[in-house]
Write a protein that holds these residues in place. Structure first.
Motif, mmCIF file in Angstrom:
data_model
loop_
_atom_site.group_PDB
_atom_site.id
_atom_site.type_symbol
_atom_site.label_atom_id
_atom_site.label_comp_id
_atom_site.label_asym_id
_atom_site.label_seq_id
_atom_site.Cartn_x
_atom_site.Cartn_y
_atom_site.Cartn_z
ATOM 1 N N SER A 2 0.843 -1.189 0.000
ATOM 2 C CA SER A 2 0.000 0.000 0.000
ATOM 3 C C SER A 2 0.880 1.240 0.000
ATOM 4 N N CYS A 3 0.478 2.258 -0.761
ATOM 5 C CA CYS A 3 1.245 3.486 -0.868
ATOM 6 C C CYS A 3 0.829 4.454 0.230
ATOM 7 N N PRO A 4 1.792 5.093 0.903
ATOM 8 C CA PRO A 4 1.456 6.067 1.934
ATOM 9 C C PRO A 4 0.693 7.246 1.345
ATOM 10 N N ALA A 5 -0.176 7.829 2.140
ATOM 11 C CA ALA A 5 -0.885 9.027 1.717
ATOM 12 C C ALA A 5 0.108 10.173 1.557
ATOM 13 N N PRO A 6 -0.244 11.180 0.747
ATOM 14 C CA PRO A 6 0.683 12.303 0.532
ATOM 15 C C PRO A 6 1.181 12.942 1.822
ATOM 16 N N SER A 7 0.366 12.926 2.861
ATOM 17 C CA SER A 7 0.771 13.537 4.127
ATOM 18 C C SER A 7 1.827 12.717 4.859
ATOM 19 N N HIS A 8 2.098 11.519 4.370
ATOM 20 C CA HIS A 8 3.068 10.633 5.024
ATOM 21 C C HIS A 8 4.348 10.452 4.216
ATOM 22 N N ILE A 9 4.540 11.275 3.190
ATOM 23 C CA ILE A 9 5.744 11.146 2.374
ATOM 24 C C ILE A 9 6.591 12.413 2.455
ATOM 25 N N ALA A 10 7.859 12.231 2.165
ATOM 26 C CA ALA A 10 8.795 13.353 2.110
ATOM 27 C C ALA A 10 9.762 13.115 0.961
ATOM 28 N N LEU A 11 10.485 14.150 0.610
ATOM 29 C CA LEU A 11 11.480 14.085 -0.448
ATOM 30 C C LEU A 11 12.838 14.399 0.143
ATOM 31 N N SER A 12 13.830 13.578 -0.183
ATOM 32 C CA SER A 12 15.201 13.895 0.202
ATOM 33 C C SER A 12 15.774 14.829 -0.862
ATOM 34 N N PHE A 13 16.137 16.028 -0.460
ATOM 35 C CA PHE A 13 16.546 17.037 -1.442
ATOM 36 C C PHE A 13 17.737 17.833 -0.941
ATOM 37 N N ASN A 14 18.799 17.843 -1.751
ATOM 38 C CA ASN A 14 19.985 18.603 -1.371
ATOM 39 C C ASN A 14 20.553 19.424 -2.523
ATOM 40 N N LEU A 25 9.213 15.605 -10.720
ATOM 41 C CA LEU A 25 8.278 14.517 -11.006
ATOM 42 C C LEU A 25 7.321 14.271 -9.845
ATOM 43 N N VAL A 26 7.848 14.301 -8.625
ATOM 44 C CA VAL A 26 7.004 14.069 -7.447
ATOM 45 C C VAL A 26 5.967 15.179 -7.319
ATOM 46 N N ARG A 27 6.408 16.408 -7.540
ATOM 47 C CA ARG A 27 5.471 17.530 -7.443
ATOM 48 C C ARG A 27 4.365 17.407 -8.503
ATOM 49 N N ALA A 28 4.727 17.002 -9.706
ATOM 50 C CA ALA A 28 3.742 16.833 -10.774
ATOM 51 C C ALA A 28 2.760 15.716 -10.430
ATOM 52 N N LEU A 30 1.950 14.650 -7.412
ATOM 53 C CA LEU A 30 1.088 15.085 -6.313
ATOM 54 C C LEU A 30 0.006 16.046 -6.809
ATOM 55 N N TYR A 31 0.368 16.903 -7.738
ATOM 56 C CA TYR A 31 -0.622 17.823 -8.310
ATOM 57 C C TYR A 31 -1.746 17.041 -8.977
ATOM 58 N N LYS A 32 -1.374 16.023 -9.750
ATOM 59 C CA LYS A 32 -2.376 15.196 -10.426
ATOM 60 C C LYS A 32 -3.222 14.444 -9.418
ATOM 61 N N TYR A 33 -2.575 13.887 -8.401
ATOM 62 C CA TYR A 33 -3.303 13.135 -7.371
ATOM 63 C C TYR A 33 -4.295 14.040 -6.642
ATOM 64 N N ASN A 34 -3.848 15.209 -6.235
ATOM 65 C CA ASN A 34 -4.730 16.125 -5.499
ATOM 66 C C ASN A 34 -5.898 16.588 -6.362
ATOM 67 N N LYS A 35 -5.632 16.818 -7.641
ATOM 68 C CA LYS A 35 -6.699 17.251 -8.539
ATOM 69 C C LYS A 35 -7.728 16.150 -8.727
ATOM 70 N N GLU A 36 -7.274 14.911 -8.888
ATOM 71 C CA GLU A 36 -8.188 13.788 -9.089
ATOM 72 C C GLU A 36 -9.016 13.491 -7.852
ATOM 73 N N HIS A 37 -8.482 13.813 -6.686
ATOM 74 C CA HIS A 37 -9.179 13.527 -5.431
ATOM 75 C C HIS A 37 -9.749 14.787 -4.783
ATOM 76 N N SER A 38 -9.779 15.879 -5.543
ATOM 77 C CA SER A 38 -10.341 17.154 -5.065
ATOM 78 C C SER A 38 -9.709 17.591 -3.743
ATOM 79 N N LEU A 39 -8.407 17.462 -3.666
ATOM 80 C CA LEU A 39 -7.676 17.848 -2.466
ATOM 81 C C LEU A 39 -6.907 19.132 -2.720
ATOM 82 N N SER A 40 -6.740 19.907 -1.691
ATOM 83 C CA SER A 40 -5.965 21.136 -1.813
ATOM 84 C C SER A 40 -4.472 20.803 -1.793
#
Length: 224
Positions: A2-14, A25-28, A30-40
């Protein structure tokens, strides 16, 4: 799995090239996921494990990316293992961390697309979407998608670490001028500009592999 919900993920970025491509890619996604699920849209938690003597250009790029990609940047001091524990203590809701590690990075050959941290490390699921990407795939994606990246890659650097272990790649010196990183022909020479004085014990083991091998990464000398 099972995939964690967006609120349970992070990105390692340096600020490295690999995690920069992954961030886009992750931001894109998440944008698609939030739009499909009517999430802010909410800020994406991004972990930045600090290391000594960082290039100011890298830190500047990271800060600009915070605004561009709406990141909730969490800076923790290294070494890596202690940094991850500090992050887990402050963000216990995070279950999975997206990492820009490639299979040809140090320790990358040990990883799978989903790899738990080792038993003696803070528990996270490492998500490695670009594991099978090569150097040219990263730059092909960055250039095709129009992703902004750290300016050092246009100045002859192909792999980034701290200022003492990193120099311009001699393979990119043409007629007295250094060419941009994406023009490197032989992928095997990607880290020709790296000269480390650290020992193997200074490098992060398979427990987390560098946070984004800054390309992936703190005694972490890897950013890439």
């Amino acid at each position: 799995m099972s995939c964690p919900a967006p609120s349970h993920i992070a990105l390692s970025f340096n600020g490295g090239k690999d995690c920069t491509a992954l961030m886009h890619l992750v931001r894109a996604a998440l944008y698609k996921y939030n739009k499909e699920h009517s999430l802010s849209t909410t800020p994406l938690v991004a972990l930045y494990v600090l290391y000594k003597k960082a290039f100011p250009e890298v830190d500047d790029f990271v800060e600009r990316s915070v605004v561009r990609y709406d990141l909730d940047l969490v800076k923790v001091s290294g070494p890596m293992k202690q940094g991850l524990q500090a992050f887990k203590d402050s963000h216990p809701e995070i279950k999975a961390i997206f990492v820009g590690t490639r299979g040809d990075d140090p320790h990358g050959e040990r990883l799978q697309y989903f790899s738990k941290t080792d038993a003696d490390w803070p528990e996270f699921m490492r998500v490695n979407p670009v594991l099978d990407w090569a150097f040219e795939d990263v730059w092909g994606g960055i250039r095709e998608m129009g992703v902004q990246y750290c300016c050092l890659y246009d100045q002859g650097y192909t792999s980034l670490g701290d200022v003492d272990s990193t120099k311009r790649n001699p393979a990119l010196l043409k007629d007295g001028c250094y060419q941009p990183a994406w023009s490197l022909v032989d992928r095997c020479l990607e880290r020709s500009g790296r000269s480390s004085t650290s020992t193997d014990s200074d490098l992060p083991p398979s427990g987390m592999a560098y946070p984004a091998t800054s390309d992936a990464n703190c005694s972490s000398e890897y950013i890439d």
